[in-house]
Design a protein around this motif. Structure first.
Motif, PDB file in Angstrom:
ATOM      1  N   PHE A 228      -8.991  -1.897  -4.969  1.00 41.40           N
ATOM      2  CA  PHE A 228      -8.754  -0.850  -2.962  1.00 41.40           C
ATOM      3  C   PHE A 228     -10.578  -1.482  -2.642  1.00 41.40           C
TER       4      PHE A 228
ATOM      5  N   LEU B 158      -7.703  -0.469 -10.090  1.00 37.79           N
ATOM      6  CA  LEU B 158      -6.966  -0.460  -9.004  1.00 37.79           C
ATOM      7  C   LEU B 158      -8.972  -0.111  -7.786  1.00 37.79           C
TER       8      LEU B 158
ATOM      9  N   ILE C  70       0.666  -1.178  -0.074  1.00 36.55           N
ATOM     10  CA  ILE C  70       0.344  -0.155   0.472  1.00 36.55           C
ATOM     11  C   ILE C  70       0.863   1.436   0.148  1.00 36.55           C
TER      12      ILE C  70
ATOM     13  N   LEU D  33       0.189   6.910  -6.603  1.00 39.44           N
ATOM     14  CA  LEU D  33      -0.798   6.935  -6.727  1.00 39.44           C
ATOM     15  C   LEU D  33      -0.763   8.343  -7.695  1.00 39.44           C
TER      16      LEU D  33
ATOM     17  N   GLY E  46      -5.862   0.356   5.499  1.00 38.71           N
ATOM     18  CA  GLY E  46      -5.029  -0.035   3.979  1.00 38.71           C
ATOM     19  C   GLY E  46      -5.438  -0.105   2.724  1.00 38.71           C
TER      20      GLY E  46
ATOM     21  N   SER F 221       2.167   1.760  -3.555  1.00 40.41           N
ATOM     22  CA  SER F 221       1.142   2.445  -4.492  1.00 40.41           C
ATOM     23  C   SER F 221       0.548   3.546  -4.252  1.00 40.41           C
ATOM     24  N   LEU F 222       0.961   4.198  -2.706  1.00 36.78           N
ATOM     25  CA  LEU F 222       0.617   5.728  -2.635  1.00 36.78           C
ATOM     26  C   LEU F 222       1.655   6.068  -3.095  1.00 36.78           C
TER      27      LEU F 222
ATOM     28  N   LEU G  64     -10.107  -4.056  -0.971  1.00 34.38           N
ATOM     29  CA  LEU G  64      -9.899  -4.710   0.136  1.00 34.38           C
ATOM     30  C   LEU G  64     -10.304  -3.928   1.154  1.00 34.38           C
TER      31      LEU G  64
ATOM     32  N   PRO H 173      -5.675   4.830   0.302  1.00 35.23           N
ATOM     33  CA  PRO H 173      -5.214   5.359  -1.087  1.00 35.23           C
ATOM     34  C   PRO H 173      -6.971   5.959  -1.892  1.00 35.23           C
TER      35      PRO H 173
ATOM     36  N   VAL I 154      -6.343   9.518  -0.631  1.00 32.76           N
ATOM     37  CA  VAL I 154      -4.559  10.014  -1.697  1.00 32.76           C
ATOM     38  C   VAL I 154      -5.590  10.418  -3.221  1.00 32.76           C
ATOM     39  N   ASP I 155      -6.206   9.139  -3.444  1.00 35.46           N
ATOM     40  CA  ASP I 155      -6.649  10.098  -4.276  1.00 35.46           C
ATOM     41  C   ASP I 155      -7.314  11.100  -5.393  1.00 35.46           C
TER      42      ASP I 155
END
Lengths: 79, 88, 76
Positions: C9, C5, B45, B52, C38, B48-49, C12, C42, C45-46
Protein backbone atom coordinates in the motif's frame (compact mmCIF):
# COMPACT_ATOMS: atom_id res chain seq x y z
CA UNK A 1 7.62 6.99 13.92
CA UNK A 2 4.90 4.74 12.57
CA UNK A 3 4.61 4.33 8.78
CA UNK A 4 1.53 6.57 8.43
CA UNK A 5 3.53 9.47 9.86
CA UNK A 6 6.41 8.98 7.41
CA UNK A 7 4.16 8.52 4.37
CA UNK A 8 2.01 11.53 5.30
CA UNK A 9 5.10 13.69 5.75
CA UNK A 10 6.41 12.59 2.33
CA UNK A 11 3.05 13.33 0.70
CA UNK A 12 2.86 16.79 2.29
CA UNK A 13 6.39 17.74 1.19
CA UNK A 14 6.07 16.41 -2.39
CA UNK A 15 2.57 17.84 -2.85
CA UNK A 16 3.46 21.28 -1.52
CA UNK A 17 6.47 21.56 -3.83
CA UNK A 18 4.34 20.40 -6.77
CA UNK A 19 1.63 22.97 -5.99
CA UNK A 20 4.11 25.80 -5.64
CA UNK A 21 6.10 24.95 -8.79
CA UNK A 22 3.83 22.98 -11.16
CA UNK A 23 4.88 21.65 -14.56
CA UNK A 24 2.16 23.66 -16.35
CA UNK A 25 1.31 27.06 -14.90
CA UNK A 26 -2.42 26.37 -14.89
CA UNK A 27 -5.29 26.63 -12.43
CA UNK A 28 -6.45 23.04 -12.92
CA UNK A 29 -2.96 21.59 -12.52
CA UNK A 30 -2.57 23.40 -9.22
CA UNK A 31 -6.05 22.34 -8.09
CA UNK A 32 -5.38 18.65 -8.81
CA UNK A 33 -1.95 18.85 -7.18
CA UNK A 34 -3.58 20.42 -4.10
CA UNK A 35 -5.29 17.09 -3.41
CA UNK A 36 -1.94 15.42 -2.63
CA UNK A 37 -1.12 17.48 0.53
CA UNK A 38 -4.74 17.05 1.63
CA UNK A 39 -4.32 13.26 1.67
CA UNK A 40 -0.93 13.64 3.34
CA UNK A 41 -2.46 15.74 6.11
CA UNK A 42 -5.24 13.14 6.46
CA UNK A 43 -2.64 10.38 6.95
CA UNK A 44 -0.78 12.59 9.45
CA UNK A 45 -4.00 13.08 11.46
CA UNK A 46 -4.55 9.32 11.23
CA UNK A 47 -1.20 8.63 12.90
CA UNK A 48 -2.46 10.47 16.01
CA UNK A 49 -5.84 8.59 16.06
CA UNK A 50 -8.02 11.70 15.81
CA UNK A 51 -11.32 10.34 14.48
CA UNK A 52 -13.36 13.57 14.76
CA UNK A 53 -10.62 15.61 13.09
CA UNK A 54 -10.53 13.11 10.22
CA UNK A 55 -14.30 13.30 9.67
CA UNK A 56 -14.36 17.09 9.75
CA UNK A 57 -11.31 17.45 7.51
CA UNK A 58 -12.72 15.01 4.94
CA UNK A 59 -16.01 16.90 4.74
CA UNK A 60 -14.39 20.34 4.58
CA UNK A 61 -11.94 19.29 1.85
CA UNK A 62 -14.78 18.45 -0.56
CA UNK A 63 -16.46 21.79 0.23
CA UNK A 64 -13.20 23.65 -0.38
CA UNK A 65 -12.69 21.93 -3.72
CA UNK A 66 -16.24 22.91 -4.74
CA UNK A 67 -15.59 26.56 -3.86
CA UNK A 68 -12.28 26.54 -5.76
CA UNK A 69 -14.01 25.07 -8.82
CA UNK A 70 -16.65 27.82 -8.73
CA UNK A 71 -13.96 30.48 -8.43
CA UNK A 72 -11.97 29.00 -11.33
CA UNK A 73 -15.06 28.82 -13.54
CA UNK A 74 -15.93 32.45 -12.79
CA UNK A 75 -12.36 33.52 -13.51
CA UNK A 76 -12.20 31.58 -16.81
CA UNK A 77 -15.60 32.91 -17.85
CA UNK A 78 -14.43 36.50 -17.42
CA UNK A 79 -11.28 36.05 -19.45
CA UNK B 1 9.83 -19.02 8.50
CA UNK B 2 6.51 -18.08 10.03
CA UNK B 3 3.29 -19.82 9.12
CA UNK B 4 1.03 -18.00 6.67
CA UNK B 5 -2.66 -18.73 7.08
CA UNK B 6 -5.21 -18.96 4.26
CA UNK B 7 -6.70 -15.52 4.90
CA UNK B 8 -3.26 -13.93 4.71
CA UNK B 9 -2.65 -15.68 1.39
CA UNK B 10 -5.93 -14.21 0.06
CA UNK B 11 -5.12 -10.66 1.16
CA UNK B 12 -1.56 -10.92 -0.16
CA UNK B 13 -2.88 -12.01 -3.56
CA UNK B 14 -5.29 -9.02 -3.53
CA UNK B 15 -2.48 -6.60 -2.66
CA UNK B 16 -0.20 -8.07 -5.34
CA UNK B 17 -2.95 -7.66 -7.95
CA UNK B 18 -3.38 -4.05 -6.79
CA UNK B 19 0.32 -3.24 -7.15
CA UNK B 20 0.59 -4.89 -10.59
CA UNK B 21 -2.49 -3.06 -11.88
CA UNK B 22 -1.19 0.25 -10.47
CA UNK B 23 2.05 -0.24 -12.40
CA UNK B 24 0.08 -1.00 -15.54
CA UNK B 25 -2.19 2.04 -15.04
CA UNK B 26 0.83 4.31 -14.80
CA UNK B 27 2.75 2.66 -17.67
CA UNK B 28 -0.19 2.83 -20.11
CA UNK B 29 -0.11 5.82 -22.46
CA UNK B 30 -3.65 5.87 -23.86
CA UNK B 31 -6.20 7.45 -21.50
CA UNK B 32 -9.10 5.17 -22.45
CA UNK B 33 -6.95 2.06 -21.92
CA UNK B 34 -6.03 3.27 -18.41
CA UNK B 35 -9.62 2.93 -17.15
CA UNK B 36 -10.03 -0.92 -17.13
CA UNK B 37 -6.81 -1.24 -15.14
CA UNK B 38 -8.17 1.38 -12.75
CA UNK B 39 -11.25 -0.81 -12.28
CA UNK B 40 -9.04 -3.83 -11.57
CA UNK B 41 -7.17 -1.77 -8.97
CA UNK B 42 -10.35 -0.69 -7.22
CA UNK B 43 -11.68 -4.27 -7.13
CA UNK B 44 -8.40 -5.45 -5.60
CA UNK B 45 -8.42 -2.67 -2.99
CA UNK B 46 -12.06 -3.37 -2.11
CA UNK B 47 -11.29 -7.07 -1.64
CA UNK B 48 -8.28 -6.35 0.52
CA UNK B 49 -10.34 -3.89 2.62
CA UNK B 50 -12.90 -6.61 3.32
CA UNK B 51 -10.18 -9.07 4.39
CA UNK B 52 -8.05 -6.65 6.45
CA UNK B 53 -9.79 -6.77 9.86
CA UNK B 54 -11.94 -9.49 11.49
CA UNK B 55 -14.85 -7.11 12.06
CA UNK B 56 -18.38 -7.35 10.58
CA UNK B 57 -18.46 -3.59 9.94
CA UNK B 58 -15.51 -3.87 7.55
CA UNK B 59 -17.78 -5.07 4.76
CA UNK B 60 -19.67 -1.74 4.98
CA UNK B 61 -16.46 0.24 4.40
CA UNK B 62 -15.53 -2.05 1.52
CA UNK B 63 -18.98 -1.62 -0.05
CA UNK B 64 -18.78 2.15 0.34
CA UNK B 65 -15.36 2.24 -1.30
CA UNK B 66 -16.60 -0.03 -4.09
CA UNK B 67 -19.64 2.17 -4.83
CA UNK B 68 -17.61 5.37 -4.62
CA UNK B 69 -14.78 4.32 -6.88
CA UNK B 70 -17.14 2.82 -9.47
CA UNK B 71 -19.04 6.11 -9.58
CA UNK B 72 -15.78 8.04 -9.93
CA UNK B 73 -14.51 5.84 -12.75
CA UNK B 74 -17.82 6.13 -14.59
CA UNK B 75 -17.74 9.92 -14.21
CA UNK B 76 -14.20 10.11 -15.62
CA UNK B 77 -15.07 7.85 -18.56
CA UNK B 78 -18.28 9.64 -19.51
CA UNK B 79 -16.69 13.06 -19.14
CA UNK B 80 -13.70 12.02 -21.25
CA UNK B 81 -15.85 10.42 -23.95
CA UNK B 82 -18.63 13.00 -24.23
CA UNK B 83 -17.06 16.14 -22.83
CA UNK B 84 -15.82 17.89 -25.98
CA UNK B 85 -19.00 16.95 -27.86
CA UNK B 86 -21.17 18.94 -25.43
CA UNK B 87 -19.52 22.24 -26.23
CA UNK B 88 -20.47 22.47 -29.88
CA UNK C 1 -0.85 -5.29 9.04
CA UNK C 2 2.37 -7.09 8.25
CA UNK C 3 5.34 -5.72 6.34
CA UNK C 4 4.35 -7.08 2.93
CA UNK C 5 0.95 -5.35 2.97
CA UNK C 6 2.55 -2.17 4.30
CA UNK C 7 5.03 -2.22 1.42
CA UNK C 8 2.27 -2.86 -1.12
CA UNK C 9 0.00 0.00 0.00
CA UNK C 10 2.96 2.32 0.54
CA UNK C 11 4.07 1.55 -3.01
CA UNK C 12 0.55 2.42 -4.23
CA UNK C 13 0.75 5.76 -2.39
CA UNK C 14 4.19 6.67 -3.71
CA UNK C 15 3.41 5.56 -7.29
CA UNK C 16 0.13 7.51 -7.31
CA UNK C 17 1.76 10.67 -5.94
CA UNK C 18 4.64 10.54 -8.41
CA UNK C 19 2.39 9.90 -11.38
CA UNK C 20 0.01 12.68 -10.31
CA UNK C 21 2.87 15.16 -10.16
CA UNK C 22 4.55 14.11 -13.39
CA UNK C 23 1.60 13.79 -15.81
CA UNK C 24 0.55 16.60 -18.16
CA UNK C 25 -3.04 15.78 -19.21
CA UNK C 26 -5.67 16.61 -16.53
CA UNK C 27 -7.56 13.33 -17.11
CA UNK C 28 -4.38 11.31 -16.58
CA UNK C 29 -3.70 13.32 -13.43
CA UNK C 30 -7.16 12.49 -12.07
CA UNK C 31 -6.69 8.77 -12.83
CA UNK C 32 -3.35 8.79 -10.99
CA UNK C 33 -5.00 10.61 -8.09
CA UNK C 34 -7.46 7.72 -7.88
CA UNK C 35 -4.49 5.35 -7.49
CA UNK C 36 -3.29 7.51 -4.56
CA UNK C 37 -6.72 7.37 -2.90
CA UNK C 38 -6.78 3.59 -3.29
CA UNK C 39 -3.46 3.43 -1.47
CA UNK C 40 -4.60 5.71 1.37
CA UNK C 41 -7.93 4.08 2.33
CA UNK C 42 -6.46 0.77 3.70
CA UNK C 43 -4.37 2.71 6.24
CA UNK C 44 -7.57 4.20 7.69
CA UNK C 45 -9.25 0.78 7.86
CA UNK C 46 -6.17 -0.78 9.47
CA UNK C 47 -6.39 1.64 12.43
CA UNK C 48 -9.94 0.43 13.10
CA UNK C 49 -11.66 3.72 12.28
CA UNK C 50 -14.32 2.11 10.11
CA UNK C 51 -16.86 4.96 10.22
CA UNK C 52 -14.20 7.41 9.12
CA UNK C 53 -13.17 5.04 6.32
CA UNK C 54 -16.79 4.80 5.12
CA UNK C 55 -17.27 8.57 5.17
CA UNK C 56 -13.97 9.28 3.40
CA UNK C 57 -14.59 6.60 0.77
CA UNK C 58 -17.95 8.23 -0.01
CA UNK C 59 -16.67 11.83 0.03
CA UNK C 60 -13.48 11.36 -2.04
CA UNK C 61 -15.26 10.57 -5.38
CA UNK C 62 -17.48 13.61 -4.80
CA UNK C 63 -14.36 15.78 -4.66
CA UNK C 64 -13.08 14.17 -7.86
CA UNK C 65 -16.37 14.88 -9.64
CA UNK C 66 -16.12 18.53 -8.57
CA UNK C 67 -12.64 18.72 -10.10
CA UNK C 68 -14.00 17.05 -13.23
CA UNK C 69 -16.53 19.88 -13.60
CA UNK C 70 -13.65 22.35 -13.94
CA UNK C 71 -11.64 20.07 -16.24
CA UNK C 72 -14.54 19.60 -18.67
CA UNK C 73 -14.95 23.37 -19.00
CA UNK C 74 -11.29 24.15 -19.60
CA UNK C 75 -9.65 21.16 -21.32
CA UNK C 76 -11.25 20.90 -24.81
Amino acid sequence: MNPEFVLGLFLILAGTVSVAFPRRKDYITRLINLEIPAWGLLLLMLSYNEALALLTFGAVTALTVYIFVRVIQKREGDA
Amino acid sequence: MEVITTQEIAILVCAAIGVISAVRVIAERNTMKKLPFLNVLSFAIAGSLALLLPDPLTILAAAAYFVGTTLESNAIASSYAGGPKNDE
Amino acid sequence: MNELLLGAFGALLVLGAGATILEHDPYKKIISLSVLIGGAIPFIVDRGLLDVATAVALIAPLSTIFILMAVRRAAP
